[in-house]
Motif scaffolding. Structure first.
Motif, PDB file in Angstrom:
ATOM      1  N   LEU A 243      14.770  -2.027   7.109  1.00 19.26           N
ATOM      2  CA  LEU A 243      13.983  -1.901   8.331  1.00 19.26           C
ATOM      3  C   LEU A 243      12.946  -0.794   8.145  1.00 19.26           C
ATOM      4  N   ASP A 244      11.860  -0.908   8.886  1.00 21.05           N
ATOM      5  CA  ASP A 244      10.752   0.035   8.736  1.00 21.05           C
ATOM      6  C   ASP A 244      10.531   0.760  10.056  1.00 21.05           C
ATOM      7  N   GLU A 245      10.882   2.047  10.095  1.00 22.04           N
ATOM      8  CA  GLU A 245      10.773   2.820  11.329  1.00 22.04           C
ATOM      9  C   GLU A 245       9.335   2.897  11.838  1.00 22.04           C
ATOM     10  N   ALA A 246       8.377   2.890  10.929  1.00 19.04           N
ATOM     11  CA  ALA A 246       6.975   3.046  11.324  1.00 19.04           C
ATOM     12  C   ALA A 246       6.438   1.839  12.081  1.00 19.04           C
ATOM     13  N   THR A 247       7.009   0.671  11.862  1.00 22.36           N
ATOM     14  CA  THR A 247       6.474  -0.541  12.496  1.00 22.36           C
ATOM     15  C   THR A 247       7.287  -0.999  13.694  1.00 22.36           C
ATOM     16  N   ILE A 248       8.523  -0.547  13.828  1.00 19.73           N
ATOM     17  CA  ILE A 248       9.389  -1.005  14.922  1.00 19.73           C
ATOM     18  C   ILE A 248       9.009  -0.260  16.202  1.00 19.73           C
ATOM     19  N   PRO A 249       8.620  -0.974  17.250  1.00 22.07           N
ATOM     20  CA  PRO A 249       8.157  -0.286  18.466  1.00 22.07           C
ATOM     21  C   PRO A 249       9.308   0.326  19.270  1.00 22.07           C
ATOM     22  N   VAL A 250       9.145   1.609  19.608  1.00 24.78           N
ATOM     23  CA  VAL A 250      10.047   2.333  20.507  1.00 24.78           C
ATOM     24  C   VAL A 250       9.162   3.103  21.471  1.00 24.78           C
ATOM     25  N   ARG A 251       9.362   2.929  22.758  1.00 25.07           N
ATOM     26  CA  ARG A 251       8.537   3.639  23.731  1.00 25.07           C
ATOM     27  C   ARG A 251       8.771   5.154  23.597  1.00 25.07           C
ATOM     28  N   PRO A 252       7.710   5.958  23.725  1.00 26.81           N
ATOM     29  CA  PRO A 252       7.880   7.411  23.608  1.00 26.81           C
ATOM     30  C   PRO A 252       8.927   7.977  24.561  1.00 26.81           C
ATOM     31  N   ALA A 253       8.978   7.464  25.792  1.00 27.52           N
ATOM     32  CA  ALA A 253       9.964   7.983  26.754  1.00 27.52           C
ATOM     33  C   ALA A 253      11.382   7.669  26.309  1.00 27.52           C
ATOM     34  N   VAL A 254      11.585   6.485  25.742  1.00 26.00           N
ATOM     35  CA  VAL A 254      12.909   6.116  25.226  1.00 26.00           C
ATOM     36  C   VAL A 254      13.285   7.014  24.058  1.00 26.00           C
ATOM     37  N   GLN A 255      12.346   7.230  23.150  1.00 28.84           N
ATOM     38  CA  GLN A 255      12.612   8.087  22.002  1.00 28.84           C
ATOM     39  C   GLN A 255      12.916   9.516  22.440  1.00 28.84           C
TER      40      GLN A 255
END
Length: 338
Positions: A243-255
């Protein structure tokens, strides 16, 4: 609302007048359809085609209502989505409600109304159901159990056995929204936020891939999230997944919430996302088909499947250029999330 009682009593589950009033004045009023017969022990269904799909599920989420949905809409979407990722068009649902004595009737009606709205939006009928009342203290307020029936429409077989080395893993949108939205709604850590659950019907996303060749497999990443789906695929195929952390979308608030509380968004439940495994030569076509839809604008390539030297494993290429193993989930980070 015409039910005289403001809270559920054991008498609402005894098979008599009170139970009939509950079914007719709450459930049938919001869920009534041509197939729903509250006096029958079974109902006839019309099932076109010869590939009938069946799924069943249970829902115990706490709190019962959360930003972006409720246990009612979640039950519809969760059941429909299991059919959708299998390549089916959903047709019918059954609904079992386990209600704790003392449960607020007005709240029950809101949740049942959510079920009715979600089913109408998806185009499925609640064809049958049942209610049970549990003594006070023996339930979590309300549990729902569902069964879904649909007809397979995907032109190709969708199965883990179809997956090949070098295939591409896609995700239809940001991960972790549902898990964090429900956790914040519990207010266990004194945190509040405006994160909404991604709970939604994924049928438009799965239908969009029916015209794309090379779609091998689809799954909705609910309990255990994206990482758990990756492990299920790796274990079944003996292929490694990067898996590629740079391409997987995570909302900033969730992160941000995950960073504060030590959660990993890759293991958090989603309720309106699809993970798809696609042949490399058609991955761009599949991605574009998703990105053209309102529910897939943030779709992305999540990773790739590699060889099986040393057995399958799941790794994450980090944004700083490193690599870490994503271990298989053991402890549940957020119980009663769906």
């Amino acid at each position: 609302m015409t039910l005289q009682d403001s809270h559920i009593a054991l008498a609402h589950g005894n098979g008599g007048r009170y139970m009939r009033d509950l079914i007719e004045q709450v459930f049938a009023r919001h869920l009534g359809s041509e197939t729903l017969d509250t006096d029958a022990d079974s109902v006839p269904l019309t099932l076109p085609g010869d590939r009938i799909m069946l799924t069943t599920d249970g829902f115990t989420v706490q709190p019962l209502e959360f930003p972006g949905g409720s246990i009612g809409s979640l039950a519809v979407h969760g059941t429909v989505n299991d059919l959708a990722v299998s390549g089916a068009d959903p047709l019918y649902l059954s609904l079992n409600a386990f209600i704790e004595e003392g449960f607020d009737v007005a709240r029950l009606e809101r949740i049942v109304a959510d079920i009715g709205r979600a089913a109408a939006q998806v185009g499925v009928s609640v064809a049958a159901g049942d209610t049970k009342v549990l003594p006070r203290g023996e339930g979590g307020g309300l549990y729902l159990a569902t069964t879904g029936i649909g007809v397979s429409r995907h032109p190709d077989a969708l199965a883990m056995s179809e997956i090949r080395s070098s295939d591409v893993l896609l995700v239809s949108g940001p991960i972790g929204d549902h898990g964090i939205a429900v956790m914040l709604a519990r207010e266990q850590f004194g945190l509040r936020g405006d994160i909404r659950s991604d709970a939604a019907c994924v049928l438009p996303l799965t239908r969009a891939l029916r015209g794309v060749p090379g779609v091998r497999f689809m799954r909705d990443p609910t309990r255990g999230g994206l990482a758990t789906v990756a492990h299920e695929i790796s274990r079944a195929t003996d292929l490694s997944i990067a898996l590629d952390e740079a391409t997987i979308p995570v909302r900033p608030a969730v992160q941000a919430v995950c960073d504060m509380l030590g959660y990993d968004p890759f293991y958090l439940a989603c309720e309106g996302r699809v993970v798809a495994v696609v042949a490399p030569e058609t991955a761009a076509q599949a991605l574009a088909a998703w990105q053209d839809l309102p529910g897939g604008t943030d779709a992305a390539i999540a990773g790739t499947l590699g060889g099986n030297a040393g057995g399958g494993r799941v790794t994450l290429r980090t944004t700083v250029g490193g690599e870490r193993f994503l271990e298989e989930l053991e402890d549940d980070p957020l119980p009663r999330i769906c």
